[in-house]
Enzyme design. Structure first.
Site, PDB file in Angstrom:
ATOM      1  N   ASP A   1       0.811  -1.076  -0.044  1.00  0.00           N
ATOM      2  CA  ASP A   1      -0.061  -0.045   0.018  1.00  0.00           C
ATOM      3  C   ASP A   1       0.860   1.166  -0.095  1.00  0.00           C
ATOM      4  O   ASP A   1       1.818   1.136   0.923  1.00  0.00           O
ATOM      5  CB  ASP A   1      -0.874  -0.186   1.305  1.00  0.00           C
ATOM      6  CG  ASP A   1      -1.895   1.191   1.408  1.00  0.00           C
ATOM      7  OD1 ASP A   1      -2.758   1.098   0.493  1.00  0.00           O
ATOM      8  OD2 ASP A   1      -1.629   2.289   1.972  1.00  0.00           O
ATOM      9  N   LEU A   2       0.547   2.243  -0.952  1.00  0.00           N
ATOM     10  CA  LEU A   2       1.662   3.382  -1.001  1.00  0.00           C
ATOM     11  C   LEU A   2       1.292   4.296  -0.072  1.00  0.00           C
ATOM     12  O   LEU A   2      -0.129   4.652   0.062  1.00  0.00           O
ATOM     13  CB  LEU A   2       1.393   4.059  -2.472  1.00  0.00           C
ATOM     14  CG  LEU A   2       1.799   3.079  -3.625  1.00  0.00           C
ATOM     15  CD1 LEU A   2       1.448   3.999  -4.972  1.00  0.00           C
ATOM     16  CD2 LEU A   2       3.267   2.446  -3.424  1.00  0.00           C
TER      17      LEU A   2
ATOM     18  N   ASP B   1      -4.299   2.712  -4.754  1.00  0.00           N
ATOM     19  CA  ASP B   1      -2.862   2.356  -4.720  1.00  0.00           C
ATOM     20  C   ASP B   1      -2.380   1.060  -4.078  1.00  0.00           C
ATOM     21  O   ASP B   1      -1.234   1.279  -3.215  1.00  0.00           O
ATOM     22  CB  ASP B   1      -2.133   3.741  -3.955  1.00  0.00           C
ATOM     23  CG  ASP B   1      -3.057   3.752  -2.360  1.00  0.00           C
ATOM     24  OD1 ASP B   1      -4.038   2.940  -2.284  1.00  0.00           O
ATOM     25  OD2 ASP B   1      -2.550   4.459  -1.753  1.00  0.00           O
TER      26      ASP B   1
END
Length: 549
Positions: free
Chosen positions: A407-408, A450
């Site tokens: 996960d960004l 993302d």
């Protein structure tokens, strides 16, 4: 009990149905026959029509020949009558000098085609017959038909065939009266044998097998081609006699005494009532037709055979082309990429080209269905399919599978500050960095937004932790999107497959939970055991922290 469902497609192509289905070769053969046989029948009809027309023309020509012969006979008879009329005015008859008249008659015969001259008185006694020297005894007291006719009518009489009382041979004669004042005192006749008329027939040089004959006024054969003796004096056939009685010219089909069918063409004289008949064998008329039909049948058989052979070969080539398309079509149905060779047949090549295009479209559609449109990474559907297959393989091989949930961090602020276009481009760069960091055997996927997933095959917790540290470092490096510098980081949760009950969904849940623990603890990566307790065997601590950002 299990019920087997039949596949409609397979039942439609069962062996029995396939045996009844026409093939390209059979259709081409039918096409060839449909083209050749009607044309052959039309040709046969034209040949028959031409045969009928030629036969009618031949009959007309033969009638003209018979008419000419009849006219020639009439001219001979007229010439004989003229000679008799001149001879009847001889002064020797007026002076009753019969010896001198006998000499004169012999001289006249030298200029005529007759055989003899006969002078008969009214009692039927022959006074002169040039077949005998003057003064020899001659037949008397026999009332010949020509004498009766001349005495009764006072006109010229052309006799039918009779047997001469002097030479006892069949003969014909022309008779005229000899007058002394108003009284008929003699009948003057010129006789001739049938050979003379037969010579006229033979001079026509009729084709082989044809025959000619001349009938007298009573329908008896007075002359005939060939062996004349067996025909002279015989009556013509009843069918011919009846037809002659109906018309002066025409034709009739009769049977000869030998039982052979002939076409008898005739022309009857309106003066002498004699008839010229020319008979043509039916076989002579039909032989040309039969020969033409035989050539037609032979030509049709040769043409049909060669055309069928050519059609069979062309049909085999076409069938082979379509058979060659079967494999690519099956491969297309299986979703494989296909290559179709050229069959040197435009239609088949067009179908092959269409299959190749369909394969490319199918591959493109399949790629779109199984890959993320923005980044080109695998999507959730492909991820589920591959993980489930690999889990089954790992369970059989007793190996592990690692799933990294990425996960960004800070991506939402990029979208808010710079817009979704910059955010999308950032996601594409992130995807390329992930692909560049993993092994060729590993799989990278985007779940949406993302969130990304990396699947490591045949890898344990240590390998997964090492890749997670590498990914954190790679994804945390600065980005330059156009002229905009961007800085983000990543949080990674790791799940390791273990046990027979592990599924893709369970692994994703475990990795997702580990990723949220990583975010909550401020760590960049976190390993979750299969029981989701947060332990990290690879790191050897209770918190499960294996690396730091």
């Amino acid at each position: 009990m299990k019920i087997k469902n039949e596949n409609p497609a397979s039942s439609a192509t069962s062996p029995m149905t396939a045996a009844r289905t026409p093939t390209i070769r059979s259709r081409l053969a039918l096409l060839v026959m449909a083209c050749i046989l009607p044309a052959s029948l039309m040709t046969a009809a034209l040949i028959h029509y031409n045969y009928q027309r030629e036969n009618a023309q031949l009959v007309r020509e033969v009638i003209a020949t018979a008419r000419a012969l009849t006219s020639a006979v009439d001219r001979e008879l007229a010439a004989t009558e003229a000679a008799l009329n001149v001879l009847a005015t001889s002064p020797y008859l007026a002076s009753n000098d019969l010896a001198a008249f006998h000499r004169q008659a012999i001289q006249v015969l030298q200029t005529q085609s007759a055989n003899n001259v006969v002078l008969t008185d009214t009692t039927g006694r022959q006074r002169i017959n040039t077949f005998r020297p003057f003064g020899e005894p001659l037949p008397s007291g026999r009332a010949m038909p020509q004498l009766r006719h001349v005495l009764e009518t006072g006109g010229t009489y052309v006799s039918g065939l009779f047997v001469g009382p002097v030479v006892h041979r069949p003969a014909l004669s022309v008779s005229v009266p000899v007058h002394r004042g108003e009284r008929i005192v003699y009948t003057l006749s010129m006789g001739f044998f049938p050979d003379r008329l037969s010579g006229m027939l033979n001079a026509q040089r009729l084709p082989p097998g044809w025959s000619g004959e001349i009938l007298d006024g009573e329908g008896s054969v007075a002359a005939h081609t060939g062996e004349m003796e067996q025909f002279i004096g015989q009556k013509g056939s009843q069918a011919l006699t009846d037809r002659i009685a109906e018309a002066a010219e025409g034709s009739v089909e009769i049977l000869t005494d030998a039982g052979l069918p002939v076409i008898s063409v005739f022309s009857r004289s309106a003066v002498s009532r004699w008839t010229t008949v020319i008979s043509i064998p039916r076989e002579a008329l039909t032989s040309q037709l039969q020969q033409s039909l035989r050539w037609l049948v032979l030509g049709t058989v040769v043409l049909l055979g060669s055309s069928l052979l050519l059609a069979w070969r062309l049909g085999g080539r076409i069938a082979g082309a379509f058979s060659g398309l079967t494999g690519p079509a099956v491969a297309l149905g299986a979703g494989e990429t296909i290559v179709v060779p050229s069959f040197r047949l435009r239609e088949a090549d067009e179908v092959g080209g269409a299959l190749v295009k369909a394969s490319a479209m199918l591959q493109q559609t399949r790629h779109k269905a199984l890959h993320d449109e923005l980044t080109g990474l695998a999507n959730r559907a492909l991820l589920d399919e591959i993980i489930n297959n690999q889990l089954a393989l790992s369970q059989r091989c007793d190996s592990e599978l690692a799933l990294l949930y990425i996960d960004l961090d800070g991506f939402k602020s990029v979208n808010d500050c710079h817009g979704h276009g910059i955010g999308d481009e950032l996601l594409r760069v992130v995807s390329r960095r992930i692909n560049g960091a993993i092994r060729c055997s590993d799989l990278a996927a985007r779940l949406g937004g993302d969130e990304f997933v990396v699947v490591m095959f045949a890898a344990g917790a240590d390998g997964a932790a090492a890749l997670a540290r590498k990914l954190v470092e790679t994804l945390s490096e600065p980005y330059q999107i156009g002229e905009i510098p961007i800085g983000i980081s990543a949080s990674i949760g790791i799940a390791i497959s273990s046990g027979m009950e592990t599924t893709c969904e369970r692994l994703l849940e475990q990795a997702d939970a580990a990723m949220y623990r990583s975010k909550a603890s401020g760590k960049r990566c976190y390993t979750s055991a299969a029981d989701d307790q947060g332990s990290c065997p690879a790191a050897g601590n209770d918190e499960g922290s294996v690396c730091r950002g």
